[in-house]
Design a protein around this motif. Structure first.
Motif, PDB file in Angstrom:
ATOM      1  N   GLU A 274      54.306  19.841  37.468  1.00 16.88           N
ATOM      2  CA  GLU A 274      54.561  20.805  37.004  1.00 16.88           C
ATOM      3  C   GLU A 274      53.389  21.510  36.366  1.00 16.88           C
ATOM      4  O   GLU A 274      52.431  22.040  35.834  1.00 16.88           O
ATOM      5  N   HIS A 275      53.332  20.915  34.823  1.00 18.30           N
ATOM      6  CA  HIS A 275      52.227  20.728  34.075  1.00 18.30           C
ATOM      7  C   HIS A 275      51.143  20.458  34.898  1.00 18.30           C
ATOM      8  O   HIS A 275      50.231  20.465  34.086  1.00 18.30           O
ATOM      9  N   TYR A 276      50.803  19.125  35.492  1.00 18.99           N
ATOM     10  CA  TYR A 276      49.764  18.276  36.052  1.00 18.99           C
ATOM     11  C   TYR A 276      48.901  19.059  37.258  1.00 18.99           C
ATOM     12  O   TYR A 276      48.556  19.384  36.870  1.00 18.99           O
ATOM     13  N   SER A 277      50.566  20.103  37.476  1.00 17.95           N
ATOM     14  CA  SER A 277      50.001  20.609  39.405  1.00 17.95           C
ATOM     15  C   SER A 277      48.978  21.812  38.550  1.00 17.95           C
ATOM     16  O   SER A 277      47.137  22.177  38.833  1.00 17.95           O
ATOM     17  N   ILE A 278      49.471  22.597  37.142  1.00 16.56           N
ATOM     18  CA  ILE A 278      48.949  23.494  36.473  1.00 16.56           C
ATOM     19  C   ILE A 278      47.330  22.781  36.174  1.00 16.56           C
ATOM     20  O   ILE A 278      46.177  23.890  35.725  1.00 16.56           O
TER      21      ILE A 278
ATOM     22  N   ARG B 131      45.091  22.834  38.412  1.00 14.73           N
ATOM     23  CA  ARG B 131      43.819  24.400  38.583  1.00 14.73           C
ATOM     24  C   ARG B 131      43.745  24.756  37.815  1.00 14.73           C
ATOM     25  O   ARG B 131      42.514  25.365  38.469  1.00 14.73           O
ATOM     26  N   VAL B 132      43.284  24.412  36.685  1.00 15.90           N
ATOM     27  CA  VAL B 132      42.869  25.721  35.452  1.00 15.90           C
ATOM     28  C   VAL B 132      41.684  24.525  34.726  1.00 15.90           C
ATOM     29  O   VAL B 132      40.545  25.079  34.598  1.00 15.90           O
ATOM     30  N   ILE B 133      41.491  23.086  34.692  1.00 13.95           N
ATOM     31  CA  ILE B 133      40.889  22.642  34.208  1.00 13.95           C
ATOM     32  C   ILE B 133      40.293  21.538  35.147  1.00 13.95           C
ATOM     33  O   ILE B 133      39.005  21.486  35.117  1.00 13.95           O
ATOM     34  N   GLY B 134      40.710  21.155  36.432  1.00 15.15           N
ATOM     35  CA  GLY B 134      40.660  20.330  37.462  1.00 15.15           C
ATOM     36  C   GLY B 134      40.721  19.037  36.923  1.00 15.15           C
ATOM     37  O   GLY B 134      41.114  18.627  36.420  1.00 15.15           O
ATOM     38  N   GLN B 135      39.777  18.351  38.036  1.00 13.78           N
ATOM     39  CA  GLN B 135      40.439  16.385  38.265  1.00 13.78           C
ATOM     40  C   GLN B 135      39.162  15.969  37.584  1.00 13.78           C
ATOM     41  O   GLN B 135      38.080  16.090  37.621  1.00 13.78           O
ATOM     42  N   GLY B 136      39.566  14.437  37.381  1.00 11.77           N
ATOM     43  CA  GLY B 136      38.760  14.039  36.844  1.00 11.77           C
ATOM     44  C   GLY B 136      37.507  14.444  35.435  1.00 11.77           C
ATOM     45  O   GLY B 136      37.034  13.736  34.446  1.00 11.77           O
ATOM     46  N   VAL B 137      38.795  15.044  34.791  1.00 10.37           N
ATOM     47  CA  VAL B 137      38.155  15.808  33.530  1.00 10.37           C
ATOM     48  C   VAL B 137      38.796  15.251  32.256  1.00 10.37           C
ATOM     49  O   VAL B 137      40.372  14.634  32.293  1.00 10.37           O
ATOM     50  N   LEU B 138      38.378  15.417  31.387  1.00  6.41           N
ATOM     51  CA  LEU B 138      39.783  15.244  29.917  1.00  6.41           C
ATOM     52  C   LEU B 138      40.355  16.197  29.178  1.00  6.41           C
ATOM     53  O   LEU B 138      39.741  17.291  29.239  1.00  6.41           O
ATOM     54  N   GLY B 139      40.747  15.960  28.694  1.00  8.50           N
ATOM     55  CA  GLY B 139      41.966  17.029  28.299  1.00  8.50           C
ATOM     56  C   GLY B 139      41.844  17.236  26.253  1.00  8.50           C
ATOM     57  O   GLY B 139      40.519  16.283  26.484  1.00  8.50           O
ATOM     58  N   THR B 140      42.426  17.610  25.670  1.00  7.48           N
ATOM     59  CA  THR B 140      41.489  18.027  24.500  1.00  7.48           C
ATOM     60  C   THR B 140      41.651  17.063  23.355  1.00  7.48           C
ATOM     61  O   THR B 140      40.888  17.287  22.447  1.00  7.48           O
ATOM     62  N   ARG B 141      43.029  16.159  23.627  1.00  7.00           N
ATOM     63  CA  ARG B 141      42.726  14.985  22.927  1.00  7.00           C
ATOM     64  C   ARG B 141      42.024  13.351  23.430  1.00  7.00           C
ATOM     65  O   ARG B 141      42.230  13.289  23.274  1.00  7.00           O
ATOM     66  N   HIS B 142      40.751  14.127  24.347  1.00  7.30           N
ATOM     67  CA  HIS B 142      40.112  12.846  25.669  1.00  7.30           C
ATOM     68  C   HIS B 142      40.971  12.531  26.061  1.00  7.30           C
ATOM     69  O   HIS B 142      40.607  11.370  26.751  1.00  7.30           O
ATOM     70  N   THR B 143      42.280  12.564  26.630  1.00 10.53           N
ATOM     71  CA  THR B 143      42.906  12.039  27.892  1.00 10.53           C
ATOM     72  C   THR B 143      42.767  12.046  29.069  1.00 10.53           C
ATOM     73  O   THR B 143      42.602  13.428  29.227  1.00 10.53           O
ATOM     74  N   PRO B 144      42.312  11.705  29.781  1.00 10.72           N
ATOM     75  CA  PRO B 144      41.939  12.456  31.778  1.00 10.72           C
ATOM     76  C   PRO B 144      43.341  12.705  31.850  1.00 10.72           C
ATOM     77  O   PRO B 144      44.458  12.170  31.870  1.00 10.72           O
TER      78      PRO B 144
END
Length: 239
Positions: free
Chosen positions: A182-186, A189-202
């Motif tokens: 569920e966390h990945y799905s959200i 949905r909100v951030i998109g695919q192929g982007v980095l998270g806040t800690r630069h984690t794909p």
């Protein structure tokens, strides 16, 4: 003078015993004030994650108690607490769904306010990982003390206490995987695919975590039973 049932009797400055016992003044002050918001949806984002940490705290408490019961050989008591922990994880997963309503543009505005903060840094998740590792070791020790394998546990009747305990651990493992799903799905949905998270984690690295098992031998036992000839797996009598 007699005390009215409505008079607060517990220590504290709040006007009611409910507020004093639940510490609602402190609890409701843990979120940003409207004047501090970069966007009003910050309140939604903070409350979802703060409440998740509270449920994870409860989950850790239940699993710690279950671990103590396992150490004392109290299998049924441990099963009950593990089931409670699984239910808490179900609730965490369900309340994440409200974040599906968070528009991507709103989160893009909120995101800089998070700094480098990431769910990977969640203290509740760190404690849950530790608790499941400890439970996995304790379960293995319990079977070793009784000279049983996980395959033999699954050859018992479904009402056997060890079988039920094993299934409670599997349920817990599944709940963790569903929460991560569920966390990945959200996130996508909100951030998109192929982007980095806040800690630069794909973001796209998250699916690999979903398949990770906290109690691997219980899943391996299923594969062993499926692959083995039926006549080579005699039924174990309940203990």
């Amino acid at each position: 003078m007699s005390v009215s049932p409505l008079d607060a009797v517990l220590p504290g400055a709040a006007p009611t015993d409910y507020a004093r016992y639940m510490r609602t003044d402190e609890l409701l002050a843990l979120q940003k004030e409207p004047a501090q918001w970069v966007h009003p949806d910050e309140l939604l984002f903070q409350i979802v994650h703060q409440s998740s940490e509270l449920w994870l705290k409860l989950t850790r408490s239940h699993l710690s108690r279950a671990l103590a019961h396992l150490g004392a050989g109290q299998v049924s008591a441990a099963e009950l607490l593990i089931d409670r922990a699984s239910e808490a994880l179900r609730l965490i997963t369900e309340h994440l769904r409200i974040l599906r309503s968070l528009p991507p543009a709103h989160f893009a505005t909120i995101r800089p306010a998070l700094g480098t903060g990431s769910g990977f840094e969640s203290p509740g998740w760190r404690l849950l990982r530790t608790a499941t590792t400890e439970l996995d070791i304790a379960f293995s020790r319990l079977l070793s003390a009784r000279r049983l394998t996980t395959v033999e546990v699954y050859q018992a009747a479904a009402w056997d206490p060890l079988y039920r305990l094993a299934e409670a651990l599997v349920d817990l493992d599944e709940r963790i995987a569903l929460w991560r799903t569920e966390h990945y799905s959200i996130a996508t949905r909100v951030i998109g695919q192929g982007v980095l998270g806040t800690r630069h984690t794909p973001i796209d690295s998250l699916p690999a975590l979903i398949s990770h098992r906290r109690f691997p031998t219980l899943w391996e036992a299923r594969s062993t039973l499926t692959q083995a000839p039926a006549d080579s797996c005699p039924q174990r009598q309940p203990q």
